[in-house]
Write an enzyme that holds these catalytic residues in place. Sequence first.
Site, PDB file in Angstrom:
ATOM      1  N   LYS A 239       0.837  -1.213   0.000  1.00  0.00           N
ATOM      2  CA  LYS A 239       0.000   0.000   0.000  1.00  0.00           C
ATOM      3  C   LYS A 239       0.868   1.257   0.000  1.00  0.00           C
ATOM      4  CE  LYS A 239      -2.491  -2.763  -0.481  1.00  0.00           C
ATOM      5  NZ  LYS A 239      -2.474  -4.234  -0.388  1.00  0.00           N
TER       6      LYS A 239
ATOM      7  N   VAL B 105       1.800 -21.256 -19.188  1.00  0.00           N
ATOM      8  CA  VAL B 105       3.198 -20.816 -19.111  1.00  0.00           C
ATOM      9  C   VAL B 105       4.117 -22.028 -19.235  1.00  0.00           C
ATOM     10  CG1 VAL B 105       4.926 -19.691 -17.644  1.00  0.00           C
ATOM     11  CG2 VAL B 105       2.578 -18.821 -17.689  1.00  0.00           C
TER      12      VAL B 105
ATOM     13  N   SER C 250       3.003 -14.346  -9.227  1.00  0.00           N
ATOM     14  CA  SER C 250       1.962 -14.148  -8.191  1.00  0.00           C
ATOM     15  C   SER C 250       0.815 -15.101  -8.495  1.00  0.00           C
ATOM     16  CB  SER C 250       1.511 -12.692  -8.190  1.00  0.00           C
ATOM     17  OG  SER C 250       1.256 -12.241  -9.512  1.00  0.00           O
TER      18      SER C 250
ATOM     19  N   GLY D 257      -0.606 -17.317  -6.217  1.00  0.00           N
ATOM     20  CA  GLY D 257      -1.167 -17.847  -4.976  1.00  0.00           C
ATOM     21  C   GLY D 257      -0.094 -18.145  -3.955  1.00  0.00           C
ATOM     22  N   ARG D 258      -0.521 -18.609  -2.783  1.00  0.00           N
ATOM     23  CA  ARG D 258       0.411 -18.803  -1.669  1.00  0.00           C
ATOM     24  C   ARG D 258       0.199 -20.168  -1.023  1.00  0.00           C
ATOM     25  NH1 ARG D 258       3.025 -14.374  -0.231  1.00  0.00           N
ATOM     26  NH2 ARG D 258       3.151 -14.876   1.976  1.00  0.00           N
TER      27      ARG D 258
ATOM     28  N   ASP E  91      -3.538 -17.542   7.535  1.00  0.00           N
ATOM     29  CA  ASP E  91      -3.206 -18.126   6.224  1.00  0.00           C
ATOM     30  C   ASP E  91      -2.844 -19.601   6.305  1.00  0.00           C
ATOM     31  OD1 ASP E  91      -3.518 -15.599   5.174  1.00  0.00           O
ATOM     32  OD2 ASP E  91      -1.537 -15.511   4.226  1.00  0.00           O
TER      33      ASP E  91
ATOM     34  N   HIS F 152     -23.620  14.758   2.522  1.00  0.00           N
ATOM     35  CA  HIS F 152     -23.495  15.286   1.170  1.00  0.00           C
ATOM     36  C   HIS F 152     -22.460  16.390   1.143  1.00  0.00           C
ATOM     37  CE1 HIS F 152     -24.558  16.534  -2.858  1.00  0.00           C
ATOM     38  NE2 HIS F 152     -24.537  17.778  -2.418  1.00  0.00           N
TER      39      HIS F 152
HETATM   40  P1  FAD Z   1       1.716 -14.105   8.281  1.00  0.00           P
HETATM   41  O1  FAD Z   1       1.430 -12.661   8.166  1.00  0.00           O
HETATM   42  O2  FAD Z   1       2.336 -14.792   7.121  1.00  0.00           O
HETATM   43  O3  FAD Z   1       2.659 -14.266   9.566  1.00  0.00           O
HETATM   44  C1  FAD Z   1       3.184 -15.476   9.927  1.00  0.00           C
HETATM   45  C2  FAD Z   1       4.418 -15.227  10.768  1.00  0.00           C
HETATM   46  O4  FAD Z   1       4.844 -16.456  11.348  1.00  0.00           O
HETATM   47  C3  FAD Z   1       5.608 -14.698   9.978  1.00  0.00           C
HETATM   48  O5  FAD Z   1       6.197 -13.628  10.654  1.00  0.00           O
HETATM   49  C4  FAD Z   1       6.576 -15.889   9.912  1.00  0.00           C
HETATM   50  O6  FAD Z   1       7.925 -15.506   9.883  1.00  0.00           O
HETATM   51  C5  FAD Z   1       6.253 -16.554  11.237  1.00  0.00           C
HETATM   52  N1  FAD Z   1       6.609 -17.984  11.304  1.00  0.00           N
HETATM   53  C6  FAD Z   1       6.322 -18.961  10.403  1.00  0.00           C
HETATM   54  N2  FAD Z   1       6.749 -20.166  10.878  1.00  0.00           N
HETATM   55  C7  FAD Z   1       7.300 -19.915  12.098  1.00  0.00           C
HETATM   56  C8  FAD Z   1       7.889 -20.724  13.081  1.00  0.00           C
HETATM   57  N3  FAD Z   1       7.971 -22.067  12.955  1.00  0.00           N
HETATM   58  N4  FAD Z   1       8.365 -20.127  14.205  1.00  0.00           N
HETATM   59  C9  FAD Z   1       8.292 -18.789  14.385  1.00  0.00           C
HETATM   60  N5  FAD Z   1       7.718 -17.968  13.481  1.00  0.00           N
HETATM   61  C10 FAD Z   1       7.230 -18.529  12.360  1.00  0.00           C
HETATM   62  N6  FAD Z   1      -4.258  -9.077   3.098  1.00  0.00           N
HETATM   63  C11 FAD Z   1      -5.170  -8.121   3.349  1.00  0.00           C
HETATM   64  O7  FAD Z   1      -6.125  -8.363   4.103  1.00  0.00           O
HETATM   65  N7  FAD Z   1      -5.061  -6.880   2.784  1.00  0.00           N
HETATM   66  C12 FAD Z   1      -4.051  -6.560   1.957  1.00  0.00           C
HETATM   67  O8  FAD Z   1      -3.979  -5.437   1.470  1.00  0.00           O
HETATM   68  C13 FAD Z   1      -3.081  -7.552   1.676  1.00  0.00           C
HETATM   69  N8  FAD Z   1      -2.052  -7.279   0.852  1.00  0.00           N
HETATM   70  C14 FAD Z   1      -1.118  -8.234   0.618  1.00  0.00           C
HETATM   71  C15 FAD Z   1      -0.084  -7.939  -0.274  1.00  0.00           C
HETATM   72  C16 FAD Z   1       0.879  -8.895  -0.554  1.00  0.00           C
HETATM   73  C17 FAD Z   1       1.993  -8.558  -1.497  1.00  0.00           C
HETATM   74  C18 FAD Z   1       0.800 -10.166   0.079  1.00  0.00           C
HETATM   75  C19 FAD Z   1       1.846 -11.203  -0.168  1.00  0.00           C
HETATM   76  C20 FAD Z   1      -0.225 -10.472   0.954  1.00  0.00           C
HETATM   77  C21 FAD Z   1      -1.204  -9.510   1.222  1.00  0.00           C
HETATM   78  N9  FAD Z   1      -2.279  -9.771   2.056  1.00  0.00           N
HETATM   79  C22 FAD Z   1      -3.220  -8.821   2.285  1.00  0.00           C
HETATM   80  C23 FAD Z   1      -2.428 -11.076   2.734  1.00  0.00           C
HETATM   81  C24 FAD Z   1      -1.935 -10.968   4.174  1.00  0.00           C
HETATM   82  O9  FAD Z   1      -0.596 -10.538   4.174  1.00  0.00           O
HETATM   83  C25 FAD Z   1      -2.063 -12.322   4.869  1.00  0.00           C
HETATM   84  O10 FAD Z   1      -3.371 -12.807   4.741  1.00  0.00           O
HETATM   85  C26 FAD Z   1      -1.727 -12.185   6.338  1.00  0.00           C
HETATM   86  O11 FAD Z   1      -0.420 -11.703   6.519  1.00  0.00           O
HETATM   87  C27 FAD Z   1      -1.882 -13.526   7.057  1.00  0.00           C
HETATM   88  O12 FAD Z   1      -1.564 -13.366   8.404  1.00  0.00           O
HETATM   89  P2  FAD Z   1      -1.008 -14.583   9.274  1.00  0.00           P
HETATM   90  O13 FAD Z   1      -0.826 -14.038  10.651  1.00  0.00           O
HETATM   91  O14 FAD Z   1      -1.845 -15.766   9.093  1.00  0.00           O
HETATM   92  O15 FAD Z   1       0.402 -14.952   8.651  1.00  0.00           O
HETATM   93  P1  NAI Z   2      -4.444 -14.978  -6.233  1.00  0.00           P
HETATM   94  O1  NAI Z   2      -5.038 -16.260  -5.848  1.00  0.00           O
HETATM   95  O2  NAI Z   2      -5.157 -13.711  -5.921  1.00  0.00           O
HETATM   96  O3  NAI Z   2      -4.184 -14.950  -7.803  1.00  0.00           O
HETATM   97  C1  NAI Z   2      -3.395 -15.909  -8.431  1.00  0.00           C
HETATM   98  C2  NAI Z   2      -3.718 -15.886  -9.915  1.00  0.00           C
HETATM   99  O4  NAI Z   2      -2.745 -16.651 -10.567  1.00  0.00           O
HETATM  100  C3  NAI Z   2      -5.072 -16.506 -10.228  1.00  0.00           C
HETATM  101  O5  NAI Z   2      -5.789 -15.660 -11.092  1.00  0.00           O
HETATM  102  C4  NAI Z   2      -4.714 -17.831 -10.872  1.00  0.00           C
HETATM  103  O6  NAI Z   2      -5.659 -18.253 -11.827  1.00  0.00           O
HETATM  104  C5  NAI Z   2      -3.390 -17.493 -11.529  1.00  0.00           C
HETATM  105  N1  NAI Z   2      -2.515 -18.642 -11.744  1.00  0.00           N
HETATM  106  C6  NAI Z   2      -2.268 -19.676 -10.901  1.00  0.00           C
HETATM  107  N2  NAI Z   2      -1.359 -20.514 -11.435  1.00  0.00           N
HETATM  108  C7  NAI Z   2      -1.013 -19.998 -12.632  1.00  0.00           C
HETATM  109  C8  NAI Z   2      -0.107 -20.389 -13.647  1.00  0.00           C
HETATM  110  N3  NAI Z   2       0.642 -21.493 -13.536  1.00  0.00           N
HETATM  111  N4  NAI Z   2      -0.013 -19.618 -14.762  1.00  0.00           N
HETATM  112  C9  NAI Z   2      -0.747 -18.495 -14.897  1.00  0.00           C
HETATM  113  N5  NAI Z   2      -1.627 -18.076 -13.963  1.00  0.00           N
HETATM  114  C10 NAI Z   2      -1.755 -18.809 -12.840  1.00  0.00           C
HETATM  115  O7  NAI Z   2      -2.970 -14.997  -5.614  1.00  0.00           O
HETATM  116  P2  NAI Z   2      -1.881 -13.867  -5.439  1.00  0.00           P
HETATM  117  O8  NAI Z   2      -2.140 -12.708  -6.317  1.00  0.00           O
HETATM  118  O9  NAI Z   2      -0.577 -14.569  -5.511  1.00  0.00           O
HETATM  119  O10 NAI Z   2      -2.104 -13.404  -3.952  1.00  0.00           O
HETATM  120  C11 NAI Z   2      -2.101 -14.367  -2.912  1.00  0.00           C
HETATM  121  C12 NAI Z   2      -3.086 -14.023  -1.871  1.00  0.00           C
HETATM  122  O11 NAI Z   2      -2.604 -12.941  -1.081  1.00  0.00           O
HETATM  123  C13 NAI Z   2      -4.426 -13.516  -2.401  1.00  0.00           C
HETATM  124  O12 NAI Z   2      -5.287 -14.573  -2.738  1.00  0.00           O
HETATM  125  C14 NAI Z   2      -4.948 -12.767  -1.235  1.00  0.00           C
HETATM  126  O13 NAI Z   2      -5.546 -13.667  -0.347  1.00  0.00           O
HETATM  127  C15 NAI Z   2      -3.700 -12.188  -0.609  1.00  0.00           C
HETATM  128  N6  NAI Z   2      -3.554 -10.792  -1.035  1.00  0.00           N
HETATM  129  C16 NAI Z   2      -4.520  -9.909  -0.651  1.00  0.00           C
HETATM  130  C17 NAI Z   2      -4.450  -8.595  -1.025  1.00  0.00           C
HETATM  131  C18 NAI Z   2      -5.542  -7.683  -0.642  1.00  0.00           C
HETATM  132  O14 NAI Z   2      -6.345  -8.054   0.195  1.00  0.00           O
HETATM  133  N7  NAI Z   2      -5.613  -6.489  -1.208  1.00  0.00           N
HETATM  134  C19 NAI Z   2      -3.322  -8.076  -1.819  1.00  0.00           C
HETATM  135  C20 NAI Z   2      -2.393  -9.115  -2.207  1.00  0.00           C
HETATM  136  C21 NAI Z   2      -2.503 -10.398  -1.797  1.00  0.00           C
END
Ligand code: FAD
Ligand code: NAI
Length: 475
Positions: free
Chosen positions: A58, A247, A279, A281-282, A322, A454
Site C-alpha cells: 500500500k 506458461v 503471483s 497464490g500462496r 493463512d 453530502h
Molecule cells: P503471516 O502474516 O504470514 O505471519 C506469519 C508469521 O509467522 C511470519 O512472521 C513468519 O515468519 C512466522 N513464522 C512462520 N513459521 C514460524 C515458526 N515455525 N516459528 C516462528 N515464526 C514462524 N491481506 C489483506 O487483508 N489486505 C491486503 O492489502 C493484503 N495485501 C497483501 C499484499 C501482498 C503482497 C501479500 C503477499 C499479501 C497480502 N495480504 C493482504 C495477505 C496478508 O498478508 C495475509 O493474509 C496475512 O499476513 C496472514 O496473516 P497470518 O498471521 O496468518 O500470517
Molecule cells: P491470487 O489467488 O489472488 O491470484 C493468483 C492468480 O494466478 C489466479 O488468477 C490464478 O488463476 C493465476 N494462476 C495460478 N497458477 C497460474 C499459472 N501457472 N499460470 C498463470 N496463472 C496462474 O494470488 P496472489 O495474487 O498470488 O495473492 C495471494 C493471496 O494474497 C491472495 O489470494 C490474497 O488472499 C492475498 N492478497 C490480498 C491482497 C488484498 O487483500 N488487497 C493483496 C495481495 C494479496
Amino acid sequence: MSKQFDVIVIGAGPGGYIAAIRAAQLGFSVACVDEWKSATGGPAPGGTCTNVGCIPSKALLQSSEHFHHANHHFAEHGIAVEGVSMDVAKMVARKDTVVKQNNEGILYLFKKNKVSFFHGRGAFVKAQPEGYTIEVSGAASETLLGKQIIVATGSSARALEQAPFDEKNILSNDGALRIGAVPKKLGLIGSGVIGLEMGSVWRRLGAEVTILEGLPTFLGVVDEQVAKEAHKAFTKQGLKIELGVTVGAVKAGKKGVSVAYTNAKGEAQALEVDKLIVSIGRVPNTTGLNAQAVGLKLDARGAIEVDGDCRTNLPGVWAVGDVVRGPMLAHKAEEEGVAVAERIAGQHGHVNFNTIPWVIYTSPEIAWVGQTEQQLKASGQAYKAGSFPFLANGRARALGDTTGFVKILADAATDEILGVHIVGPQASELISEAVVAMEFKASAEDIARICHAHPSLSEATKEAALAVDKRTLNF
Ligand code: FAD
Ligand code: NAI
C-alpha cells in the site's frame, strides 16, 4: 527448565500478534514466537502483512499514485508541474520506514500488554500432561511450555515449478517490493490480487507491464460486472492482460527473463521482460513447525486442518490465518486470532465468514462483501439488483474520479442485502458500511432510508440501495 505460559502463539503476523494481545487482555500469561528478521537481523514482528504484504504494497501504491496524479491529473486542477521525476530508491526507503514503524508498533504493543516475545523459530517438541513443549531456536534459544498453543505461521509465495524465485529477476512478493529501478518491461504471472496491485505500481511509474493469466476469465471470484469494468479501466491504463495462457519454460539470464507460453488460441508465444513477478497464490507455512512430533494433522494442501472454530486435531492446539482454510486476508487472520483467544477463555468468540470484505487496492479500487450476482444465479436464489455510477455522484466529480459504480444485491422477497460490490474511488472505505449492514442483516431499504453526508462517495451506496427499489433520485 522451561518457561511456562498459559498460551504460546507461534507466528506474529496479524493472526498471531492479535491473538497474543487478546489472550493477554483476557488475563493469560502469553508468549509469542516469531522468526522474521529485519534487514539488520533484529526482530520484525507483523508477518507477511507488515513486512512484505499489505503495508509495504500500500505504501508503494500510494507513492506511485501520487506520481501518476502529478503527471496526469494535476493539470486539470490548474496545477502546472514540470520535470516530475521518481526517485525509486527514496520511494522504497519510505516504504521501509513505514514497515519499521509497524514492526516497532507491535513490539510496543507486546510490552504494553505484557506479552513475552521470543525472536526465533518455534517448533513442537512433545505433548505432555501440562501442555506442549515448544523449542525456540534462533536469536533466542529457549524451551517453553504452553497449556494452549495457537499456530499462526502464515503463508509463503507459491513458485512456478519450472522457475524458482531468485529474487533478482524472478520475483516473489518479497522481491517485487524491493525493485530498485523502474524496469522497462515487467512481466507478471497471475492476474490475481498481487498481480494487479504490483502491476499497477510499476505501470504508473512507466514500466511496460504484461500479465499472463492461466484462467480464461478475468478476476473470476469478483462480480462479473465489476470485473468487466475493472478490466476496461486497467486496459486503458496500459496493463496488458492475456487470459487463458499456459506458461512453459522460463529462463533468467543477464538481460532479463524470457517466458515461453501458449496463448488462448493455442499459439506458441514468447515474452521478454527485465523482471518477472510470479503471483500465482500462496502456500501455508508448516515446515519447521515439527508438526509430526505431536501428530498435528495437515490437509491435502499442507494447511493445518481445523474445524470452523480453528480447533486442530490436538486438544489445546489451535490454528488461525493463512496457515488454515479460508481466504488469505489479514483481517480474517485477526478475527480468527481474537475468536480463538476468547474461546480459550471460555467465551463465545465468533467469526462470520459471510461478511469478510475483500479489497483490491488498484485504481479504481475493487471491494466486495457477500455473494456475487453469478453466485446467486448459480444457487437459484431470487434477488433484486440496484447499482449507481460514480459518474452521477457529485463528490466523485469534484474529486475527478468517476470510474465505476456501487452495486447492491438483495433478496427478492425479504430485501435482505446479500452482497455489495464496488469498483471506484475509496471502495476500500465504502465497503465498511456494507459489512455493518450485512452484520445487522439490514435490508436495502434500511440503507436507502439512512441519511448519508453530502457530498460524499457514500451517497452512491445509498443511491444503489434506492436503485434496488427502482427509485434512484440522482440518476
Ligand atoms: P503471516 O502474516 O504470514 O505471519 C506469519 C508469521 O509467522 C511470519 O512472521 C513468519 O515468519 C512466522 N513464522 C512462520 N513459521 C514460524 C515458526 N515455525 N516459528 C516462528 N515464526 C514462524 N491481506 C489483506 O487483508 N489486505 C491486503 O492489502 C493484503 N495485501 C497483501 C499484499 C501482498 C503482497 C501479500 C503477499 C499479501 C497480502 N495480504 C493482504 C495477505 C496478508 O498478508 C495475509 O493474509 C496475512 O499476513 C496472514 O496473516 P497470518 O498471521 O496468518 O500470517
Ligand atoms: P491470487 O489467488 O489472488 O491470484 C493468483 C492468480 O494466478 C489466479 O488468477 C490464478 O488463476 C493465476 N494462476 C495460478 N497458477 C497460474 C499459472 N501457472 N499460470 C498463470 N496463472 C496462474 O494470488 P496472489 O495474487 O498470488 O495473492 C495471494 C493471496 O494474497 C491472495 O489470494 C490474497 O488472499 C492475498 N492478497 C490480498 C491482497 C488484498 O487483500 N488487497 C493483496 C495481495 C494479496
